[in-house]
Design an enzyme around this catalytic site. Sequence first.
Site, mmCIF file in Angstrom:
data_model
loop_
_atom_site.group_PDB
_atom_site.id
_atom_site.type_symbol
_atom_site.label_atom_id
_atom_site.label_comp_id
_atom_site.label_asym_id
_atom_site.label_seq_id
_atom_site.Cartn_x
_atom_site.Cartn_y
_atom_site.Cartn_z
ATOM 1 N N PRO A 1 51.936 14.622 -12.838
ATOM 2 C CA PRO A 1 52.041 14.707 -11.376
ATOM 3 C C PRO A 1 51.163 13.673 -10.667
ATOM 4 C CG PRO A 1 51.657 16.878 -12.342
ATOM 5 C CD PRO A 1 51.439 15.878 -13.432
ATOM 6 N N GLU B 1 46.543 21.348 -19.202
ATOM 7 C CA GLU B 1 46.187 20.719 -17.924
ATOM 8 C C GLU B 1 46.197 19.196 -18.029
ATOM 9 O OE1 GLU B 1 46.552 24.208 -17.055
ATOM 10 O OE2 GLU B 1 46.155 22.808 -15.415
ATOM 11 N N ASP C 1 76.250 3.705 -9.422
ATOM 12 C CA ASP C 1 75.303 4.794 -9.182
ATOM 13 C C ASP C 1 74.683 4.629 -7.800
ATOM 14 O OD1 ASP C 1 75.635 5.960 -11.572
ATOM 15 O OD2 ASP C 1 73.701 5.405 -12.425
ATOM 16 N N ARG D 1 71.187 5.156 -19.302
ATOM 17 C CA ARG D 1 72.405 4.840 -18.527
ATOM 18 C C ARG D 1 72.478 3.359 -18.172
ATOM 19 N NH1 ARG D 1 75.116 8.590 -15.819
ATOM 20 N NH2 ARG D 1 75.516 7.186 -14.094
HETATM 21 C C1 LIG Z 1 50.261 20.922 -15.623
HETATM 22 O O1 LIG Z 1 51.047 19.973 -16.293
HETATM 23 C C2 LIG Z 1 50.523 18.715 -16.449
HETATM 24 C C3 LIG Z 1 49.260 18.324 -15.986
HETATM 25 C C4 LIG Z 1 48.848 16.999 -16.193
HETATM 26 C C5 LIG Z 1 49.676 16.102 -16.841
HETATM 27 C C6 LIG Z 1 50.913 16.501 -17.306
HETATM 28 C C7 LIG Z 1 51.334 17.798 -17.115
HETATM 29 C C8 LIG Z 1 52.694 18.218 -17.633
HETATM 30 N N1 LIG Z 1 53.477 18.651 -16.488
HETATM 31 C C9 LIG Z 1 54.095 17.762 -15.654
HETATM 32 C C10 LIG Z 1 54.330 16.434 -16.035
HETATM 33 C C11 LIG Z 1 54.967 15.592 -15.119
HETATM 34 C C12 LIG Z 1 55.349 16.086 -13.875
HETATM 35 C C13 LIG Z 1 56.043 15.214 -12.880
HETATM 36 N N2 LIG Z 1 55.986 15.554 -11.586
HETATM 37 O O2 LIG Z 1 56.617 14.200 -13.272
HETATM 38 C C14 LIG Z 1 55.093 17.398 -13.560
HETATM 39 N N3 LIG Z 1 54.481 18.211 -14.443
#
Ligand SMILES: COc1ccccc1CNc1ccc(C(N)=O)cn1
Length: 256
Positions: A99, A126, A179, A164
Site C-alpha cells: 500500500p 505487516e 484497451d 496482456r
Molecule cells: C497488510 O498488508 C501489507 C502490508 C505491507 C506490505 C504488503 C502488504 C500486503 N498487502 C497488500 C499489498 C499491496 C496492496 C496494494 N494496495 O497494492 C495492498 N495490500
Amino acid sequence: MTTSNPILRFSAISLFPEMFAAVTESGVVGRAIKKGKVAVDLINPRDFTTDRHRTVDDRPYGGGPGMLMKVEPLEKAIEFAQSSQPDGNRPGKVIYLSPQGEKIDHQMVSQLSQEEHLILLAGRYEGIDERLLNKHVDLELSLGDFVLSGGELAAMAVIDSVTRLVPEVLGHKESAEQDSFADGLLDHQHYTRPEVYDGNRVPQVLLSGNHQVIESWRLQQRLGRTWLRRPDLLARKKLTEQEEKLLSMFQAQFES
Ligand SMILES: COc1ccccc1CNc1ccc(C(N)=O)cn1
C-alpha cells in the site's frame, strides 16, 4: 518440458504459491504460458527456512500488533529468484507490492511489459524489514489505496495486466491497443443482442453499418465519459482538433 525462451518471466515470491493457480491455469495468462510466451515461477520463502518449525514470520522491533516476514528466508528466496536468471540477460527487476508503493497505471504496466524478468514479492503480515526492502527492492508498487491481507492478489493483477501487453499474447493484437487507458481515455459503451433489452434499444448508430460514423461515435463517447468520470485523465491528454470538436459537441448536448 523446457519451453523455448519465454518473452517475459515472472518469479512470484509468496507464502501462498497455490493462490497463483488463479492466473496460471486459466485465461490469457494460462494460454500465454501454454504458448511459451510467458513463464511464472513460484518461490516460497518457507522452503528456505532452516528451523524445525519452518518459521517465516518474526516479531517487530518497537513492539506493536502483528508480525513481519522473517528476513533470512525471504532474502534467500529473492537471491534464488535472481540466480535463476539465464546468463547474459538483464538482472530481474524486484517489485514489492504494498500500500506504500507508487500507484500502478497503464504507463507503468506498459513499461513492465518490456522487461525480461520480473520478480514479484508478495508481502504478508505487516510487511517486510526496511533494510531488506532498501537492499533488494527496485520498485514498490500499489494497486490503490486499500489494504489486502497479502500481496498475492496485487501480484496476480500485475501478471495479468502485463501479460496482456506482451506481443502476440492476445493474438488479435487489436484488443490490447483498444484497451481503455491505452490511449489515456476510458472505454466506450458496449452492446450485444438482443436489440431491445428491458425496453431499451441499442443506439441506432451502431446498427447503421457505417463504420466511420460508428468509430466517430465511439471516440466521442470515450471523450465524453472520460470528461464526466475521470477529468484527471482528460487533463493529461493532448486532444487533436477532431477530438476537441467531438468533446465540445458532447458537452453541449450534456449541458443542453
Ligand atoms: C497488510 O498488508 C501489507 C502490508 C505491507 C506490505 C504488503 C502488504 C500486503 N498487502 C497488500 C499489498 C499491496 C496492496 C496494494 N494496495 O497494492 C495492498 N495490500
